[in-house]
Design a protein around this motif. Structure first.
Motif, PDB file in Angstrom:
ATOM      1  N   LEU A  14      53.334  26.493  54.695  1.00  0.00           N
ATOM      2  CA  LEU A  14      53.409  26.584  53.337  1.00  0.00           C
ATOM      3  C   LEU A  14      53.720  28.080  52.968  1.00  0.00           C
ATOM      4  N   ASP A  15      54.610  28.213  51.994  1.00  0.00           N
ATOM      5  CA  ASP A  15      54.890  29.428  51.425  1.00  0.00           C
ATOM      6  C   ASP A  15      53.524  29.995  50.830  1.00  0.00           C
ATOM      7  N   TYR A  16      53.244  31.304  50.827  1.00  0.00           N
ATOM      8  CA  TYR A  16      52.266  31.851  50.087  1.00  0.00           C
ATOM      9  C   TYR A  16      52.389  33.333  49.838  1.00  0.00           C
ATOM     10  N   ILE A  17      51.740  33.781  48.716  1.00  0.00           N
ATOM     11  CA  ILE A  17      51.581  35.410  48.534  1.00  0.00           C
ATOM     12  C   ILE A  17      49.997  35.684  48.688  1.00  0.00           C
ATOM     13  N   LEU A  18      50.118  37.137  49.274  1.00  0.00           N
ATOM     14  CA  LEU A  18      48.927  37.883  49.271  1.00  0.00           C
ATOM     15  C   LEU A  18      49.077  39.327  48.526  1.00  0.00           C
ATOM     16  N   ILE A  19      47.978  39.534  47.903  1.00  0.00           N
ATOM     17  CA  ILE A  19      47.658  40.773  46.894  1.00  0.00           C
ATOM     18  C   ILE A  19      46.454  41.639  47.705  1.00  0.00           C
ATOM     19  N   GLY A  20      46.980  42.995  47.823  1.00  0.00           N
ATOM     20  CA  GLY A  20      45.880  43.780  48.418  1.00  0.00           C
ATOM     21  C   GLY A  20      45.952  45.121  48.075  1.00  0.00           C
ATOM     22  N   ALA A  64      44.619  30.233  56.635  1.00  0.00           N
ATOM     23  CA  ALA A  64      44.333  29.356  55.485  1.00  0.00           C
ATOM     24  C   ALA A  64      45.295  29.193  54.442  1.00  0.00           C
ATOM     25  N   LEU A  65      45.922  30.104  54.153  1.00  0.00           N
ATOM     26  CA  LEU A  65      47.141  30.230  53.313  1.00  0.00           C
ATOM     27  C   LEU A  65      48.349  29.436  53.752  1.00  0.00           C
ATOM     28  N   GLN A  66      48.454  29.487  55.162  1.00  0.00           N
ATOM     29  CA  GLN A  66      49.653  28.847  55.689  1.00  0.00           C
ATOM     30  C   GLN A  66      49.263  27.451  55.817  1.00  0.00           C
ATOM     31  N   THR A  67      48.030  26.842  56.045  1.00  0.00           N
ATOM     32  CA  THR A  67      47.899  25.264  56.350  1.00  0.00           C
ATOM     33  C   THR A  67      47.106  24.689  55.193  1.00  0.00           C
ATOM     34  N   ALA A  68      46.104  25.433  54.531  1.00  0.00           N
ATOM     35  CA  ALA A  68      45.341  24.598  53.581  1.00  0.00           C
ATOM     36  C   ALA A  68      45.942  24.002  52.346  1.00  0.00           C
ATOM     37  N   ARG A  69      45.522  22.625  52.023  1.00  0.00           N
ATOM     38  CA  ARG A  69      46.184  22.215  50.793  1.00  0.00           C
ATOM     39  C   ARG A  69      44.918  21.735  49.751  1.00  0.00           C
ATOM     40  N   SER A  70      43.949  22.243  50.351  1.00  0.00           N
ATOM     41  CA  SER A  70      42.480  21.884  49.579  1.00  0.00           C
ATOM     42  C   SER A  70      41.580  22.780  50.123  1.00  0.00           C
ATOM     43  N   VAL A  71      40.412  22.974  49.116  1.00  0.00           N
ATOM     44  CA  VAL A  71      39.350  23.614  49.618  1.00  0.00           C
ATOM     45  C   VAL A  71      38.632  23.117  50.976  1.00  0.00           C
ATOM     46  N   ALA A  72      38.649  21.805  51.202  1.00  0.00           N
ATOM     47  CA  ALA A  72      38.093  21.474  52.510  1.00  0.00           C
ATOM     48  C   ALA A  72      38.952  21.684  53.567  1.00  0.00           C
ATOM     49  N   ASP A  73      40.223  21.822  53.567  1.00  0.00           N
ATOM     50  CA  ASP A  73      41.165  22.499  54.354  1.00  0.00           C
ATOM     51  C   ASP A  73      40.639  23.985  54.734  1.00  0.00           C
ATOM     52  N   GLY A  74      40.573  24.610  53.613  1.00  0.00           N
ATOM     53  CA  GLY A  74      40.133  26.281  53.851  1.00  0.00           C
ATOM     54  C   GLY A  74      38.904  26.355  54.263  1.00  0.00           C
ATOM     55  N   LEU A  75      37.850  25.366  54.042  1.00  0.00           N
ATOM     56  CA  LEU A  75      36.627  25.658  54.593  1.00  0.00           C
ATOM     57  C   LEU A  75      36.632  25.296  56.315  1.00  0.00           C
ATOM     58  N   ARG A  76      37.678  24.240  56.477  1.00  0.00           N
ATOM     59  CA  ARG A  76      37.945  24.104  58.015  1.00  0.00           C
ATOM     60  C   ARG A  76      38.281  25.217  58.527  1.00  0.00           C
ATOM     61  N   VAL A  77      39.058  25.966  58.236  1.00  0.00           N
ATOM     62  CA  VAL A  77      39.633  27.099  58.912  1.00  0.00           C
ATOM     63  C   VAL A  77      38.580  28.183  59.136  1.00  0.00           C
ATOM     64  N   PHE A  78      37.764  28.358  58.075  1.00  0.00           N
ATOM     65  CA  PHE A  78      37.057  29.428  58.234  1.00  0.00           C
ATOM     66  C   PHE A  78      35.409  29.057  59.082  1.00  0.00           C
ATOM     67  N   THR A  79      35.324  28.011  58.969  1.00  0.00           N
ATOM     68  CA  THR A  79      34.171  27.400  59.731  1.00  0.00           C
ATOM     69  C   THR A  79      34.567  27.312  61.276  1.00  0.00           C
TER      70      THR A  79
END
Length: 85
Positions: free
Chosen positions: A1-7, A47-62
């Protein structure tokens, strides 16, 4: 997925990001003992490359057991789901 990061300038870890599916995350960290493991920016990008939902994001981090720094993540998605991990 396309994404943008700010830091922050000269810091490789992004503070906020959002992807094309509407999944967004933000992190903050706190000081504790030194830890060796996966730096937070690697998980954030995955997470930003793959997650489409909060559940997907949580899976990446756990899935990551060794973390290089203690952080907490705030996540939200296009469906309105939110989580703090």
């Amino acid at each position: 997925l396309d994404y943008i990061l700010i830091g922050w300038p000269l810091i490789t870890a992004p503070a906020i990001g959002i992807n094309a599916a509407g999944f967004a995350l933000s992190f903050n960290f706190f000081e504790t003992e030194e830890r060796i493991g996966i730096p937070p920016q690697m998980r954030d990008r995955r997470a930003l490359q793959t997650a489409r939902s909060v559940a997907d994001g949580l899976r990446v981090f756990t899935e990551v057991r060794k973390r290089a720094m203690p952080t907490f993540m705030v996540m939200a998605d296009a469906a309105g789901e939110i989580a703090m991990a």
